[in-house]
Scaffold this motif. Sequence first.
Motif, PDB file in Angstrom:
ATOM      1  N   PRO A  24       0.808  -1.232   0.000  1.00 34.33           N
ATOM      2  CA  PRO A  24       0.000   0.000   0.000  1.00 34.33           C
ATOM      3  C   PRO A  24       0.839   1.279   0.000  1.00 34.33           C
ATOM      4  CG  PRO A  24      -0.788  -1.533   1.673  1.00 34.33           C
ATOM      5  CD  PRO A  24       0.536  -2.037   1.208  1.00 34.33           C
ATOM      6  N   ILE A  25       2.141   1.163   0.364  1.00 35.45           N
ATOM      7  CA  ILE A  25       2.999   2.339   0.361  1.00 35.45           C
ATOM      8  C   ILE A  25       3.596   2.567  -1.033  1.00 35.45           C
ATOM      9  CG2 ILE A  25       5.021   3.411   1.405  1.00 35.45           C
ATOM     10  CD1 ILE A  25       2.730   3.097   3.328  1.00 35.45           C
ATOM     11  N   PHE A  26       4.044   1.482  -1.680  1.00 37.63           N
ATOM     12  CA  PHE A  26       4.600   1.622  -3.025  1.00 37.63           C
ATOM     13  C   PHE A  26       3.517   1.837  -4.079  1.00 37.63           C
ATOM     14  CE2 PHE A  26       8.703  -0.132  -1.608  1.00 37.63           C
ATOM     15  CZ  PHE A  26       9.555   0.671  -2.350  1.00 37.63           C
ATOM     16  N   ALA A  27       2.331   1.311  -3.818  1.00 35.35           N
ATOM     17  CA  ALA A  27       1.256   1.393  -4.813  1.00 35.35           C
ATOM     18  C   ALA A  27       0.922   2.831  -5.215  1.00 35.35           C
ATOM     19  CB  ALA A  27       0.008   0.674  -4.295  1.00 35.35           C
ATOM     20  N   PRO A  28       0.864   3.804  -4.279  1.00 39.73           N
ATOM     21  CA  PRO A  28       0.583   5.183  -4.722  1.00 39.73           C
ATOM     22  C   PRO A  28       1.630   5.746  -5.680  1.00 39.73           C
ATOM     23  CG  PRO A  28       0.195   4.968  -2.369  1.00 39.73           C
ATOM     24  CD  PRO A  28       0.863   3.696  -2.803  1.00 39.73           C
ATOM     25  N   VAL A  29       2.873   5.265  -5.565  1.00 38.66           N
ATOM     26  CA  VAL A  29       3.912   5.720  -6.494  1.00 38.66           C
ATOM     27  C   VAL A  29       3.555   5.298  -7.914  1.00 38.66           C
ATOM     28  CG1 VAL A  29       6.361   5.610  -7.064  1.00 38.66           C
ATOM     29  CG2 VAL A  29       5.634   5.554  -4.662  1.00 38.66           C
ATOM     30  N   LEU A  30       3.242   4.007  -8.074  1.00 40.47           N
ATOM     31  CA  LEU A  30       2.827   3.494  -9.385  1.00 40.47           C
ATOM     32  C   LEU A  30       1.522   4.144  -9.828  1.00 40.47           C
ATOM     33  CD1 LEU A  30       3.144   1.494 -11.723  1.00 40.47           C
ATOM     34  CD2 LEU A  30       2.009  -0.229 -10.287  1.00 40.47           C
ATOM     35  N   GLY A  31       0.577   4.286  -8.880  1.00 43.09           N
ATOM     36  CA  GLY A  31      -0.709   4.885  -9.197  1.00 43.09           C
ATOM     37  C   GLY A  31      -0.579   6.325  -9.667  1.00 43.09           C
ATOM     38  N   GLY A  32       0.356   7.052  -9.083  1.00 44.76           N
ATOM     39  CA  GLY A  32       0.568   8.441  -9.489  1.00 44.76           C
ATOM     40  C   GLY A  32       1.026   8.555 -10.934  1.00 44.76           C
ATOM     41  N   PHE A  33       1.944   7.683 -11.342  1.00 43.51           N
ATOM     42  CA  PHE A  33       2.421   7.691 -12.730  1.00 43.51           C
ATOM     43  C   PHE A  33       1.324   7.279 -13.704  1.00 43.51           C
ATOM     44  CE2 PHE A  33       6.694   7.259 -10.703  1.00 43.51           C
ATOM     45  CZ  PHE A  33       7.267   8.395 -11.259  1.00 43.51           C
ATOM     46  N   ILE A  34       0.566   6.235 -13.348  1.00 39.49           N
ATOM     47  CA  ILE A  34      -0.515   5.788 -14.233  1.00 39.49           C
ATOM     48  C   ILE A  34      -1.562   6.883 -14.391  1.00 39.49           C
ATOM     49  CG2 ILE A  34      -2.405   4.123 -14.487  1.00 39.49           C
ATOM     50  CD1 ILE A  34      -0.642   2.085 -13.031  1.00 39.49           C
TER      51      ILE A  34
END
Length: 401
Positions: A152-162
């Motif tokens: 859940p911490i790394f996911a926002p990083v990927l989500g932000g780029f997408i």
Amino acid sequence: MSDDRIIKSGFDWRPVLLACLAISVGQLSIGLVFPSLPWIADDFSVSADQTQLLISAYLIGFGPLQFIYGPVSDSIGRRIVLLTALILSFIGLVTIVCFSHSFTGLIIGRFIQGAGNGCCAVLSRASTRDSYSGEQLPVALSYVTMVASITPIFAPVLGGFINHQFGWRAIFYTLLGYLVFVWCILFLRFRETMRYKKPLPRIRESLQQYKKLLSSSYFLSFGSIGWLNFTLVTTCISLMPFLMQVQIGMSSDEYALWALIPAFGMLLGSFSVTRLRIRFGLKSVFYLSPVIQLISALWFILTPLDPLMLMAGQFLMVVGNGIALPCAQAQLMLPYRHQAGMVAALAGGGQMVVAALASFSLLKVGINQAWHLGIVIACFACVTLLNIRRGFNSEVSQDEV
């Protein structure tokens, strides 16, 4: 025996890797959506606390269904329950994709998706408990909990780029593709881990068992540590996009880069548990968590509205989370060999329900500044400290296990 010696002495990686893959589905579905919340709010002309319903609906679906998945999987097996429930998650994502122009449709789809993904946390931990014993169990559980905490911490990083490149709807297409991939892997590679199946429990019997667990000082102490720490994670990563993107004025891809800082904090905390436990023991390492979180609380209370300062405060907080969550999960599951599904269900279900209700309530009452978050972290850290002490002073009676 050290972790290195445990792994060298015949540690089977297959069960823990598949458990990590399964639990990543549920946790990725939480964190990937957070950076897109301001854009969803703008598209549908709704407020920030209304977009939080997309998180709360998911968690409310995710949490209570675990109370069913656990006892049922104790009876008919982990594999069939896992594969069937993930099909329900697929239906939820298809609903979101088909009704992406309706905010109500998004909420309904998120609830269905969460209801299906509720199996992930329960069955990944229960199958891990089935597959390992002795000194190998805490090691295996620490990896599963590490993935559950870090995703859940790394996911926002990927989500932000997408979100920045393709828009917020692409988030749900990504989740749909990942779910299909994981389901195929589990269908081909996941073997049944239940050795001793039991008759399907009656509702009354299940309720009695849950009541017994909730009356256990041991279970409540370590279970509630997981509940509170996950609430901190969801509250913080719900609030941060609005602080960084709305109040400071970042774009979603800029925020994604800044979000790497706390992501590495969770990694640091989780990996520290594995190494420090060998040298100092689990109990001593456990006590580091609330101390680090109290420092984080003071930081948030005193820091100005600056990206680096905010991320530094979140970094400290998630280091504490990264220590607390694996320690609490390993200590909680250890004595409950024959109730693994039920214990995992109550721990995971309680975690999601508490996180959904508490994070939504905190944002609803006006937790919208960094110093507000600092006060919340301080209160939760004090409760965690008391629960660690109470948990290690409690005993599990034979009739509980």
